[in-house]
Design a protein around this motif. Structure first.
Motif, PDB file in Angstrom:
ATOM      1  N   ARG A 151       0.843  -1.192   0.000  1.00  0.00           N
ATOM      2  CA  ARG A 151       0.000   0.000   0.000  1.00  0.00           C
ATOM      3  C   ARG A 151       0.880   1.244   0.000  1.00  0.00           C
ATOM      4  O   ARG A 151       1.765   1.401   0.835  1.00  0.00           O
ATOM      5  N   ARG A 183      -2.488   5.647   2.163  1.00  0.00           N
ATOM      6  CA  ARG A 183      -3.422   5.090   3.133  1.00  0.00           C
ATOM      7  C   ARG A 183      -4.525   6.070   3.532  1.00  0.00           C
ATOM      8  O   ARG A 183      -5.136   5.925   4.583  1.00  0.00           O
ATOM      9  N   SER A 216     -11.756   2.886   0.965  1.00  0.00           N
ATOM     10  CA  SER A 216     -10.576   3.511   1.567  1.00  0.00           C
ATOM     11  C   SER A 216      -9.929   4.550   0.655  1.00  0.00           C
ATOM     12  O   SER A 216      -9.119   5.352   1.118  1.00  0.00           O
ATOM     13  N   GLU A 262      -1.806   1.188  -4.427  1.00  0.00           N
ATOM     14  CA  GLU A 262      -0.943   0.095  -3.990  1.00  0.00           C
ATOM     15  C   GLU A 262      -0.335  -0.600  -5.193  1.00  0.00           C
ATOM     16  O   GLU A 262      -0.930  -0.661  -6.263  1.00  0.00           O
TER      17      GLU A 262
END
Length: 327
Positions: free
Chosen positions: A2, A5, A232, A299
């Motif tokens: 990743r 974040r 996310s 990612e």
């Protein structure tokens, strides 16, 4: 691995209302309010705190909201990259007010033939798209043409490229159609057709995220090993000022924002649901481009490397990398 974040994109639905009735979309069937200026001001500040870089003011038809220019100005002043996609029906009327406020302005056009395009959109908008291109160029804007590809209009790509985008110096964005809910999008593209798109995407003045092609070859997202990072990477805000999770198209839960978007997004309840991104039963086989685009960017994976060249090319051409670095 990743790389990022925090969320990078907000799909901000200004309204679900639409002045078209596209055959491959059901959003226009929904009753809807319009977002409020005070909510937008607060939410944009919270989006910046959360690390979001791009705000896509969407719909429905976003130009139905008469305060859209004000929303865009607020977002621009805060350093966001702004995006608007329109069917063109209202753009000539509001073009002057939108001038200089949209970093990525997309006009939807799915055929070089008026009847075919208008039939798919459920309303006569082909001529408005051509007029929108003319008006935008006269104002010094640099719009793109967003071509949603189905098996039935695949043969139109060449004519749109040769007769519309290249002569006007526009980027042709290839948007492979995707299925969701009960919306019918026709037969899936064959391997031969995917190869054709892949080759077409390498032409000058064409943007195609090659990872979209590979994902379709792989059968889409798989819940056992998900590639989707919708919740996310992307915040979805509804016209009712709700945070929608894990994505608009699935919309499993909606949380009233009430002026606390930053705290809400980081709450345990929201993060618990976000952790299920790509793992819910409905996520199996998903290829929805607007969530896969940011998913591939955060990612390292084979999709990351396949998406990178076209993404860099597009942002270099549009100059949006400058606004990204300026934040």
């Amino acid at each position: 691995m990743r790389l990022v974040r925090h969320p990078v994109l907000c799909n901000y639905y200004v309204t679900y209302r639409c002045n078209a009735k596209c055959s491959f979309c059901d959003i226009w069937e929904k009753p809807s309010p319009y977002i409020q200026l005070a909510d937008v001001e607060q939410n944009l500040r919270d989006l910046k705190r959360l690390g979001v870089r791009v705000v896509d003011f969407t719909g429905g038809e976003p130009l139905l909201h008469r305060q859209l220019p004000e929303f865009l100005q607020l977002a621009h002043d805060l350093g966001f990259v702004t995006t608007v996609t329109t069917n063109g029906l209202l753009y000539p009327k509001y073009a002057e007010r939108l001038r200089g406020k949209v970093d990525m302005l997309h006009f939807s056009l799915d055929s070089s033939e008026k009847e075919q395009h208008d039939r798919g959109r459920g309303v006569a908008c082909f001529d408005f798209v051509l007029e929108s291109i003319r008006v935008a160029k006269s104002l010094g804007e640099r719009p793109d043409v967003l071509f949603t590809v189905f098996r039935e209009n695949l043969g139109q790509l060449e004519d749109v490229y040769r007769n519309i985008t290249r002569p006007n110096g526009l980027v042709l964005i290839i948007n492979p159609a995707f299925e969701y809910n009960a919306v019918e999008t026709g037969e899936r593209l064959t391997e031969e057709e995917l190869q054709y798109l892949s080759a077409f995407g390498k032409r000058p003045g064409v943007y195609l995220n090659e990872a979209f092609i590979e994902l379709r070859r792989d059968g889409g997202n798989h819940v056992a090993a998900p590639v989707c990072r919708a919740a996310s990477t992307t915040l979805v805000i509804s016209p009712s000022n709700e945070l929608v999770l894990p994505c608009y198209h699935l919309g499993a839960r909606s949380f009233p924002i009430e002026g606390r978007l930053h705290e809400l997004y980081r709450s345990e309840e929201v993060q618990t649901l976000a952790a299920l991104e790509g793992r819910l039963p409905q996520c199996e086989g998903c290829t929805i481009n607007c969530y896969m685009q940011p998913s591939f960017a955060v990612e390292t994976s084979k999709y990351f490397w396949q998406a990178l060249p076209s993404t860099l090319k597009y942002n270099w051409y549009k100059g949006t990398w400058k606004r990204m670095l300026a934040r």
